[in-house]
Design an enzyme around this catalytic site. Sequence first.
Site, PDB file in Angstrom:
ATOM      1  N   CYS A 181     -11.211   2.764  -0.398  1.00 36.44           N
ATOM      2  CA  CYS A 181      -9.825   3.122  -0.100  1.00 36.44           C
ATOM      3  C   CYS A 181      -9.471   2.382   1.178  1.00 36.44           C
ATOM      4  O   CYS A 181     -10.236   2.415   2.150  1.00 36.44           O
ATOM      5  CB  CYS A 181      -9.682   4.631   0.107  1.00 36.44           C
ATOM      6  N   HIS A 197      -7.424   2.890   3.427  1.00 34.15           N
ATOM      7  CA  HIS A 197      -7.197   3.709   4.623  1.00 34.15           C
ATOM      8  C   HIS A 197      -8.502   3.971   5.389  1.00 34.15           C
ATOM      9  O   HIS A 197      -8.477   4.187   6.603  1.00 34.15           O
ATOM     10  CB  HIS A 197      -6.636   5.091   4.231  1.00 34.15           C
ATOM     11  N   CYS A 237      -4.300  -1.494  -2.162  1.00 35.39           N
ATOM     12  CA  CYS A 237      -4.469  -0.059  -2.397  1.00 35.39           C
ATOM     13  C   CYS A 237      -5.352   0.090  -3.636  1.00 35.39           C
ATOM     14  O   CYS A 237      -5.029  -0.462  -4.701  1.00 35.39           O
ATOM     15  CB  CYS A 237      -3.091   0.552  -2.638  1.00 35.39           C
ATOM     16  N   GLU A 269      -2.803   9.501   7.485  1.00 33.51           N
ATOM     17  CA  GLU A 269      -1.333   9.392   7.463  1.00 33.51           C
ATOM     18  C   GLU A 269      -0.706  10.303   8.516  1.00 33.51           C
ATOM     19  O   GLU A 269       0.410  10.076   8.961  1.00 33.51           O
ATOM     20  CB  GLU A 269      -0.792   9.742   6.068  1.00 33.51           C
ATOM     21  N   ASP A 310       0.861  -1.190   0.000  1.00 32.76           N
ATOM     22  CA  ASP A 310       0.000   0.000   0.000  1.00 32.76           C
ATOM     23  C   ASP A 310       0.894   1.237   0.000  1.00 32.76           C
ATOM     24  O   ASP A 310       2.084   1.165   0.326  1.00 32.76           O
ATOM     25  CB  ASP A 310      -0.918   0.027   1.237  1.00 32.76           C
ATOM     26  N   SER A 311       0.295   2.368  -0.351  1.00 25.90           N
ATOM     27  CA  SER A 311       1.043   3.623  -0.315  1.00 25.90           C
ATOM     28  C   SER A 311       1.475   3.954   1.121  1.00 25.90           C
ATOM     29  O   SER A 311       2.437   4.680   1.323  1.00 25.90           O
ATOM     30  CB  SER A 311       0.173   4.752  -0.853  1.00 25.90           C
TER      31      SER A 311
HETATM   32  N1  DGL Z   1      -4.915   3.004   0.560  1.00 29.48           N
HETATM   33  C1  DGL Z   1      -4.885   3.665  -0.714  1.00 29.48           C
HETATM   34  C2  DGL Z   1      -6.150   3.324  -1.478  1.00 29.48           C
HETATM   35  O1  DGL Z   1      -6.771   2.325  -1.166  1.00 29.48           O
HETATM   36  C3  DGL Z   1      -4.573   5.062  -0.423  1.00 29.48           C
HETATM   37  C4  DGL Z   1      -4.302   5.966  -1.348  1.00 29.48           C
HETATM   38  C5  DGL Z   1      -3.422   7.129  -1.140  1.00 29.48           C
HETATM   39  O2  DGL Z   1      -2.242   6.941  -0.834  1.00 29.48           O
HETATM   40  O3  DGL Z   1      -3.932   8.210  -1.377  1.00 29.48           O
HETATM   41  O4  DGL Z   1      -6.531   3.987  -2.420  1.00 29.48           O
END
Ligand code: DGL
Length: 272
Positions: free
Chosen positions: A190, A192, A71, A156, A8-9
């Site tokens: 998402c 997150h 992600c 974050e 993931d990011s």
């Molecule tokens: N967890 C990522 C997603 O599902 C996050 C994206 C991001 O870094 O903006 O889209």
Amino acid sequence: MTPIGIFDSGYGGLTILSEIRRLLPDYDYLYLGDNARAPYGSRSFDIVYEFTLQAVKYLFDRGCRLVILACNTASAKALRTIQQNDLPAIDPDRRVLGVIIPTVEALDNLTSSRHVGVVATPGTILSHSYSIETAKLYPDIEVSEIPCPMWVPIIENNEADGDGADYFVKKYCDEMLHRDPEIDTMLLGCTHYPLLMPKIRKYIPDNIRIIPQGELVARSLENYLTRHPEIAGQCTKGGTVHFLTTENPEKFDRLASLFLSTPVTSEKITLV
Ligand code: DGL
């Protein structure tokens, strides 16, 4: 060791990892958060693809034969190109899977009104992956998509429980309810967003189900491994999990331990 890679990011993929581990605790896992370059959600197609490919190659180099893009932004913008163009050249026997298709597949059983809302990053919403994939599988379901550009930065920065978060959670929830008052299901598109669940629940009426993806993705992976014993057989089962981050590992450990409610010790790596 041949762990299953989870990418993931940033911290969002932890919500997927914990559900996968709950369902499939025996496998070894290698989690990679590109925290140094998160959020991905407002980045261009080319950049998300470039970063995601770097992460996938890195996880392959560390022994993974199967990588889950935990992600949506990466799944929407990079998955298909990696599967079709890059994997055949890198190693046709390795696999990369995403989170959008398993989520869309579950929709049929979730909605009665056939009106579904999707909240996600601007990147995922602009790709229209959710409406496109839903139209292919269930053309009678109407999908309304709302971008929530502030939610990932809030998470974050460890502000998910802060008072300031309420403003932006309410703002996008109100937009969704205004866009389609007939929705009975709201997908958190998402990984997150489950970390904002208590606040999201506060601003969405109780008769609307809020669906995080973790369990759907975990069940889909279990199913995939059953259907692909040649892949499952290559993944080792030591029950371990190792964490990698591209940012400060102490910060990652602190937040990841909070999100997972268990101590985390990560290793710092560089993606190129
Ligand atoms: N967890 C990522 C997603 O599902 C996050 C994206 C991001 O870094 O903006 O889209």
